[in-house]
Scaffold this motif. Structure first.
Motif, mmCIF file in Angstrom:
data_model
loop_
_atom_site.group_PDB
_atom_site.id
_atom_site.type_symbol
_atom_site.label_atom_id
_atom_site.label_comp_id
_atom_site.label_asym_id
_atom_site.label_seq_id
_atom_site.Cartn_x
_atom_site.Cartn_y
_atom_site.Cartn_z
ATOM 1 N N ALA A 63 0.837 -1.204 0.000
ATOM 2 C CA ALA A 63 0.000 0.000 0.000
ATOM 3 C C ALA A 63 0.872 1.255 0.000
ATOM 4 O O ALA A 63 0.561 2.245 -0.686
ATOM 5 C CB ALA A 63 -0.924 -0.018 1.215
ATOM 6 N N ASN A 64 1.975 1.223 0.756
ATOM 7 C CA ASN A 64 2.891 2.368 0.749
ATOM 8 C C ASN A 64 3.521 2.569 -0.626
ATOM 9 O O ASN A 64 3.688 3.703 -1.092
ATOM 10 C CB ASN A 64 3.981 2.157 1.804
ATOM 11 C CG ASN A 64 3.412 2.125 3.213
ATOM 12 O OD1 ASN A 64 2.342 2.684 3.472
ATOM 13 N ND2 ASN A 64 4.104 1.464 4.120
ATOM 14 N N LEU A 65 3.858 1.455 -1.276
ATOM 15 C CA LEU A 65 4.443 1.551 -2.612
ATOM 16 C C LEU A 65 3.437 2.120 -3.602
ATOM 17 O O LEU A 65 3.775 2.942 -4.455
ATOM 18 C CB LEU A 65 4.924 0.166 -3.069
ATOM 19 C CG LEU A 65 5.571 0.103 -4.448
ATOM 20 C CD1 LEU A 65 6.819 0.970 -4.497
ATOM 21 C CD2 LEU A 65 5.925 -1.346 -4.804
ATOM 22 N N ALA A 72 3.291 5.763 -3.075
ATOM 23 C CA ALA A 72 4.475 6.432 -3.622
ATOM 24 C C ALA A 72 4.376 6.564 -5.138
ATOM 25 O O ALA A 72 4.731 7.607 -5.714
ATOM 26 C CB ALA A 72 5.735 5.655 -3.236
ATOM 27 N N VAL A 73 3.893 5.523 -5.809
ATOM 28 C CA VAL A 73 3.708 5.599 -7.269
ATOM 29 C C VAL A 73 2.665 6.649 -7.622
ATOM 30 O O VAL A 73 2.811 7.407 -8.588
ATOM 31 C CB VAL A 73 3.323 4.223 -7.829
ATOM 32 C CG1 VAL A 73 2.965 4.312 -9.311
ATOM 33 C CG2 VAL A 73 4.458 3.232 -7.642
ATOM 34 N N ARG A 92 2.949 9.959 -10.001
ATOM 35 C CA ARG A 92 2.016 10.227 -11.103
ATOM 36 C C ARG A 92 1.393 11.610 -10.981
ATOM 37 O O ARG A 92 1.164 12.303 -11.975
ATOM 38 C CB ARG A 92 0.927 9.151 -11.112
ATOM 39 C CG ARG A 92 -0.124 9.345 -12.189
ATOM 40 C CD ARG A 92 -1.153 8.226 -12.149
ATOM 41 N NE ARG A 92 -1.774 8.119 -10.850
ATOM 42 C CZ ARG A 92 -2.796 8.875 -10.450
ATOM 43 N NH1 ARG A 92 -3.287 9.821 -11.261
ATOM 44 N NH2 ARG A 92 -3.323 8.722 -9.260
ATOM 45 N N ARG A 93 1.100 12.011 -9.731
ATOM 46 C CA ARG A 93 0.488 13.320 -9.518
ATOM 47 C C ARG A 93 1.500 14.461 -9.542
ATOM 48 O O ARG A 93 1.122 15.625 -9.427
ATOM 49 C CB ARG A 93 -0.244 13.327 -8.174
ATOM 50 C CG ARG A 93 -1.433 12.404 -8.108
ATOM 51 C CD ARG A 93 -2.225 12.626 -6.837
ATOM 52 N NE ARG A 93 -1.408 12.384 -5.638
ATOM 53 C CZ ARG A 93 -1.287 11.201 -5.036
ATOM 54 N NH1 ARG A 93 -1.920 10.139 -5.532
ATOM 55 N NH2 ARG A 93 -0.538 11.064 -3.958
ATOM 56 N N ILE A 96 10.368 7.269 -6.395
ATOM 57 C CA ILE A 96 9.740 6.496 -5.324
ATOM 58 C C ILE A 96 10.703 6.425 -4.156
ATOM 59 O O ILE A 96 11.835 5.959 -4.296
ATOM 60 C CB ILE A 96 9.383 5.076 -5.810
ATOM 61 C CG1 ILE A 96 8.320 5.156 -6.915
ATOM 62 C CG2 ILE A 96 8.884 4.215 -4.663
ATOM 63 C CD1 ILE A 96 8.004 3.820 -7.540
ATOM 64 N N THR A 97 10.251 6.916 -3.019
ATOM 65 C CA THR A 97 11.106 6.953 -1.836
ATOM 66 C C THR A 97 10.475 6.120 -0.725
ATOM 67 O O THR A 97 9.291 5.782 -0.771
ATOM 68 C CB THR A 97 11.293 8.401 -1.360
ATOM 69 O OG1 THR A 97 9.997 8.973 -1.076
ATOM 70 C CG2 THR A 97 11.994 9.230 -2.413
#
Length: 332
Positions: free
Chosen positions: A183-185, A188-189, A193-194, A200-201
């Motif tokens: 969910a965190n990944l 981050a994606v 995108r926004r 990605i951190t």
């Protein structure tokens, strides 16, 4: 959760079936002990017509207690049967012998007592040689088996319900915390995108960290490809504009009609080149992940530019932009 419930139900049914079989087997062993005792008494008397002594359990002496025994020849009439006092003049039901393999085989079945109670009946044959053959039947109340199984069923339901609840809770916790890094990944994606981040951190488990690294490499590769495309577009624009400028300049020095047509077509070509190259560059940059442009300052700048360009027309521009509105693409 569904498959956990299915497995638990299947296990509960198997355990309940095995427990009932074991309970019936243990009950049959008790009945068989009484039957063997009767057989031993029958052999010890030497006279098969004499009355048999007490079996050893006082419940065989109580009328309609549910514990009964009966001894008789295979073809004996009801009046020739010897039975316990608890049978109270009644008669135990016969067990079907159609599938009996040999004489002396122990047979088990359920039947009805004279008072319509369910009985567990065990039957065995005994051969006294010259005195003939006899059938010994011993019965006990099937309620004891049912009540024992019912108690085990209740304990099984409580135990497996608690186990099922624990499995459901552990499964939900596993999904909640075990899949938390995914969910965190995803968040981050979404931030990339926004346009809120360009990479990605975050720290991820060793199973997910390679995926994060590969996504960052993909983003970098995408940016490099688009940058090269933009560079090629610019180079193409310059490569075409220079010859066109030379053609236009040469045509400017020639006053004939051919030169005029060349100037006209060259101007059209230049406009088309600029138009389509700008569109190509904008389309390439618009596809870049993470490219975000604030709308309000760009629109305000356009309004100021138009006001200067068309100041002789006395136009008024009202800039109305939703606060925080953003465009996913380059400002150009």
């Amino acid at each position: 959760v569904f498959w956990s419930v299915v497995v638990l139900l299947g296990a509960a049914l198997i355990l309940l079936t095995l427990y009932r079989e074991n309970t019936e087997r243990a009950f049959d062993q008790r009945l068989l002990v009484y039957a063997n005792s009767l057989a031993a008494d029958l052999v010890a008397l030497g006279d098969p017509e004499r009355d048999l002594g007490p079996v050893g359990d006082p419940r065989f002496e109580l009328p309609l207690s549910g514990w009964y025994w009966q001894v008789g020849r295979p073809d004996a009439a009801p009046r020739d049967l010897r039975s316990s006092k608890s049978l109270f003049g009644g008669q135990l039901p016969r067990i079907d012998r159609s599938d009996a393999r040999s004489f002396g085989e122990i047979r088990r079945a359920y039947g009805k007592a004279p008072d319509d109670r369910n009985l567990r009946i065990i039957e065995r044959d005994i051969d006294l040689g010259e005195d003939g053959r006899f059938i010994i039947r011993v019965a006990g109340p099937a309620d004891e088996i049912d009540s024992d199984v019912a108690r085990f069923r209740l304990a099984l339901i409580v135990t497996f319900s608690l186990l099922g609840a624990a499995l459901v809770v552990s499964t939900l916790l596993q999904i909640r915390f075990g899949l938390g890094p995914l969910a965190n990944l995803r968040a981050a994606v979404g931030a990339v995108r926004r346009g809120e981040a360009d990479r990605i951190t975050g720290d991820y488990p060793k199973d997910i960290a390679p995926l994060s690294g590969e996504l960052n490499l993909l983003l970098d590769t995408n940016r490099e490809i688009l940058e090269r495309a933009c560079t090629q577009v610019g180079n193409l624009a310059h490569a075409l504009k220079t010859p066109l400028s030379v053609i236009v300049n040469e045509a400017e020095n020639s006053p004939d009609d051919v030169a005029a047509r060349v100037r006209e077509q060259a101007a059209i070509m230049r406009d088309q080149i600029n138009y389509y190259l700008d569109r190509a560059r904008a389309a390439a940059l618009a596809g870049t992940l993470g490219t975000i442009t604030e709308v309000e300052p760009i629109v305000a700048a356009l309004a100021r530019t138009f006001a200067k360009i068309y100041r002789d027309k006395a136009l008024a521009f009202d800039v109305v932009v939703t606060k925080g509105a953003r465009f996913r693409g380059e400002r150009q």
